[in-house]
Design a protein around this motif. Structure first.
Motif, PDB file in Angstrom:
ATOM      1  N   GLN A  14      -0.884  -8.325  -4.086  1.00 22.38           N
ATOM      2  CA  GLN A  14      -0.958  -6.923  -3.701  1.00 22.38           C
ATOM      3  C   GLN A  14      -0.332  -6.023  -4.754  1.00 22.38           C
ATOM      4  OE1 GLN A  14      -3.351  -7.209  -1.773  1.00 22.38           O
ATOM      5  NE2 GLN A  14      -2.649  -5.954  -0.101  1.00 22.38           N
ATOM      6  N   LYS A  65      -7.703  -6.646   3.880  1.00 25.39           N
ATOM      7  CA  LYS A  65      -6.646  -6.274   2.946  1.00 25.39           C
ATOM      8  C   LYS A  65      -7.226  -5.535   1.747  1.00 25.39           C
ATOM      9  CE  LYS A  65      -3.611  -9.402   1.302  1.00 25.39           C
ATOM     10  NZ  LYS A  65      -3.039 -10.766   1.152  1.00 25.39           N
ATOM     11  N   ARG A 113      -7.167  -1.258   0.790  1.00 22.75           N
ATOM     12  CA  ARG A 113      -6.751  -0.661  -0.478  1.00 22.75           C
ATOM     13  C   ARG A 113      -7.918   0.025  -1.168  1.00 22.75           C
ATOM     14  NH1 ARG A 113      -1.861  -3.131  -2.065  1.00 22.75           N
ATOM     15  NH2 ARG A 113      -1.705  -1.485  -3.604  1.00 22.75           N
ATOM     16  N   SER A 161       0.816  -1.211   0.000  1.00 24.25           N
ATOM     17  CA  SER A 161       0.000   0.000   0.000  1.00 24.25           C
ATOM     18  C   SER A 161       0.850   1.261   0.000  1.00 24.25           C
ATOM     19  CB  SER A 161      -0.942   0.008   1.210  1.00 24.25           C
ATOM     20  OG  SER A 161      -0.192   0.032   2.396  1.00 24.25           O
TER      21      SER A 161
END
Lengths: 508, 313
Positions: B190, A158, A162, A109
């Motif tokens: 991610q 998670k 975001r 992030s």
């Protein structure tokens, strides 16, 4: 529910993807509206996961486009999907067990070139999200110490961290027990009310019926139907999903014979507590005894004891009157005790060996001469199993890992049933299987019962337990309830039994 | 017993401990960075040898001592790049590739040395680093002599321990590196590139290993010979496990090993009638004992030695 006044937040158009000879996705088109819970229903191997991986950018599609809020996503870039507000909860959690919840959530992030980390800010943001969406979790806990349900919350957090507006969940309940699954869907519905859009993948009909607003059915890589959930029913969906009418087979009434396996006061300790604490049951010839309960209540230890992998510290366990409390797994096989283990990948088969090797592994001596394996005979046996138990997509030389879950289970079941066992331990025999495979496994179990095998079925799936078993006992904290007849079992009574309230359950 | 105590009470022992530990600190930090990202780097022994050679050669050819260190780091990173290419995108066995790198780098070091350096009866020498007394601190009794009168690279090594620990635990890049060693799928999910992270980690780690080698030729000694690394690389690999993959504990491990080594050297001269080989053996035996005692509960990075292939579980 917010009506579809706005355009779709997510559109897939004409997505195709080929892996070698397999066309995993064939011109798939679907859309997701704001505030909607959409279910993508399909059997294992229907192409659901491939589709989601394309959507999230793990794979690039051969053809077609993904649009988020009307803007096309560049193919093959997860970062772009994340930036566009798409969050994905993978079927196999993408978490690091040795790291903390906080670390698992914040990774990616912040810019990698940043020199410090804003830990306190991150913790506050996680706590806010936890409160807002009802996902309690301790940011400083080590992920490896969390339960499966908590780990899933971390996965969802998670995505929310975001700033995901579209949440994609791939088989979110595959690893959850029923109460956890129900709680998850309550949370997801709440999120949809709050304006998020949810797309979840499932092959479980009751979930799709209970949790979704709309269903898209995928079969062999193609969209075969789209229904508003309120206007369809499980039977129609099952037929659409499998492509033919499937019904789980029904148990025929028939009289049970003499007791085969009898346990009296079995006790096994583990750690400080008791894994099994005074367990009594008997399984009779031609009968299925169902053990129901939330996982982690001693089912695993019961399975180990009955397979000869663990020894009871007290009580007695007999098979046809012989003491088997101290048997080894090899003796179990010799005596005609069949075992379908809980985790087929870890204990059922050796994934890297060929199908024929797994087929004869338990009885290698029967297929050996002078210490050499008689390959021809073993191959023939494997061929016979494949034919008789309808194991698809495999020859004797196929690497077992390449089989689908259902076919792997048929192989395990087949090698046990081919020997005509007197007793069969079936531990979670249909976990993770799709509807077609479940029906096949149930059919085989009922067939074995009709042929006189005594079967102990350990299951978390109540529909399965009630459908197959003649009698039911609940397991709670290592203790077993008194048995009740399947005819007398209803959801309320079973619920009470699984909560450990035997007195009430017996009274009815 | 009193002999042992006497030895322990001398400042010169502790000065030697830090000096002996320095190449180990560089090496163990390098190996630790590689392994935290999920790549075992058994090339360490060869990379240290090559680092020792090129660091020395740079100075021998007229370069500055610090330039020698920099060249060693660069050459180490090149070897690391080779190891990373074989093990990360290609996903080959990390053991085999690492041992191959060790053989290649060691042989290359000696070959280039023989090719470029005229060796007479005695190996040629350079003027090595001189001890640097830290102003003020070095006048503290005992501690000043033991800790604050060291070769400059030793101070660098000690500062690096703090830097690496801070990087791993307090920066987004460090977190990404650790996550890559735990679960590269999570990294990809991610939006980061686990291959790129691993390649960089292996290159940086290998650079540090080479730095450890260069210390041997530019500070601890003043000439190069091919067997001079003497298994220090392997010791570093063991020290990483001993340290449970933590920089602070790695420092303690390196100091402990160096203490055993310095101690046995001094003990040899005092105790008679015992074959000296036994003393030479002592640090290694004690390291194994320490490993058994400490490392059984270590938390191994879960994805260590597991190649990551996209879209595969």
């Amino acid at each position: 529910m917010i009506a579809g006044a706005v355009g779709p937040v997510l559109e897939l158009e004409g997505i195709s993807k080929r892996f070698g000879a397999l066309l995993a996705n064939d011109g798939v088109t679907l859309s997701l509206k704001k505030g909607e819970v959409l279910a993508l229903l399909g059997e294992n191997g229907a192409g659901k996961t491939t589709l989601m991986n394309i959507l999230f950018g793990h794979y690039a599609a051969d053809a077609g486009a993904v649009r988020v809020m009307g803007r096309a996503l560049p193919p093959g870039r997860p970062q772009a999907a994340i930036a566009a507000g798409v969050g994905m909860v993978h079927q196999h959690f993408t978490l690091a067990g040795n790291l903390t919840v906080l670390e698992n959530i914040v990774i990616g992030s912040e810019s990698l070139w940043k020199v410090g980390m804003n830990r306190d800010g991150a913790i506050r943001k996680i706590e806010d999200l936890s409160r807002q969406f009802g996902l309690p979790v301790d940011p400083m806990a080590r992920v490896g110490d969390l339960s499966v349900g908590e780990r899933q919350r971390v996965e969802i957090l998670k995505a929310l961290y975001r700033e995901a507006r579209i949440l994609i969940l791939d088989e979110p309940t595959a690893v959850l027990a029923r109460p956890e699954a129900e709680q998850l869907f309550r949370i997801l519905k709440g999120m949809a009310k709050g304006g998020l859009s949810i797309l979840f993948i499932s092959h479980k009909l009751h979930e799709v019926m209970g949790a979704s607003d709309r269903v898209v059915v995928l079969r062999q890589g193609r969209v075969v139907a789209e229904r508003v959930t309120a206007e369809t029913n499980p039977a129609e969906l099952a037929e659409l999903m499998v492509g033919r009418a499937v019904a789980r087979p029904k148990r025929q009434a028939h009289a049970a014979g003499a007791p085969v396996v009898v346990a009296k006061g079995l006790r096994v300790s583990r750690g400080g507590g008791m894994a099994l604490d005074g367990v009594d049951f008997e399984v009779r010839a031609g009968e299925i005894l169902g053990i129901v309960g939330v996982s982690g209540n001693g089912q695993a230890m019961l399975g180990r004891v009955l397979s000869g992998l663990a020894r009871p510290e007290g009580g007695s366990l007999t098979f046809d009157g012989r003491d088997i409390a101290r048997m080894t797994p090899r003796q179990a096989v010799r005596m005609g005790i069949g075992r379908v283990p809980e985790d087929r990948h870890a204990e059922g088969v050796v994934g890297d060996l060929a199908v024929w090797e797994n087929a004869v592994l338990e009885r290698l001596r029967d297929y050996a001469r002078l210490g050499f394996v008689r390959r021809r005979a073993a191959m023939d046996y494997a061929e016979a199993l494949i034919a008789r138990f309808d194991i698809r997509g495999a020859g004797p030389r196929t690497r077992t890992r390449a089989l689908s879950g259902g076919n792997m289970q048929k192989l395990i079941l087949g090698r046990n049933l081919a020997a005509g066992p007197r007793f069969l331990l079936a531990n979670q025999p249909t976990r993770g299987l799709d509807e077609g495979a479940i029906a096949a496994v149930h059919q085989e179990l009922l067939q074995a019962r009709a042929e006189g095998a005594a079967i102990l079925l350990i299951s978390e799936d109540l529909d399965e337990a009630v459908g197959l078993a003649d009698r039911l006992q609940a397991i709670v904290k290592g203790k077993l309830s008194a048995p009740i007849a399947a005819e007398a079992a209803d959801a309320r009574k079973l619920g009470l039994m699984m909560a450990g309230v035997w007195g009430t359950a017996d009274a009815h | 017993m009193t002999v042992a105590l006497d030895i322990l009470m001398t400042a010169s022992l502790w000065e030697a401990v830090l000096r002996i530990a320095t190449p180990l600190i560089f090496g163990v930090l390098g190996a630790l960075i590689c392994e935290r990202a999920g790549v075992l780097n058994l090339g360490i022994e060869g990379i240290m040898t090559l680092g020792a050679m090129v660091g020395w050669l740079t100075v021998y050819w007229g370069g500055d001592l610090w330039l020698g260190m920099a060249v060693a780091v660069l050459v180490g990173m090149m070897m690391g790049w080779l190891h990373a290419m074989l093990t990360v995108p290609l996903g080959l066995s990390q053991h085999v590739s690492g041992l191959g790198i060790t053989l290649l780098a060691s042989a290359l070091a000696y070959y280039l040395y023989r090719l470029w350096v005229e060796v007479g009866d005695l190996p040629p020498t350079i003027v090595p680093f001189q001890p640097l007394a830290v102003p003020g601190l070095s006048s503290i009794p005992f501690l000043g002599e033991a800790v604050f009168t060291q070769m400059p690279p030793t101070y660098v090594a000690l500062i690096l321990v703090v830097l690496v620990a801070w990087f791993l635990n307090r920066t987004p890049a460090g977190l990404a590196l650790r996550m890559t060693g735990e679960n590269p799928h999570a990294v990809e999910a991610q939006g980061l590139n686990p291959h790129r992270i691993r390649i960089w980690a292996v290159m940086v780690g290998s650079g540090l290993m080479a730095l450890g080698g260069a210390f041997l030729t530019t500070a601890a000694f003043n000439s190069f010979f091919p067997t001079m690394v003497q298994g220090r690389g392997w010791i570093c690999i063991a020290l990483v496990v001993f340290a449970s993959w933590r920089p602070g504990k790695a420092l303690i491990g390196a100091l402990l090993f160096a203490l055993f080594d310095a101690f046995q050297l001094r003990l040899q001269t005092v105790v008679e009638g015992v074959p000296y080989q036994l003393f030479l053996m002592a640090p290694y035996v004690l390291s194994i004992v320490a490993l058994v005692l400490v490392a059984r509960r270590a938390r191994v990075p879960e994805a260590l030695m597991q190649p990551y292939r996209r879209g595969e579980r």
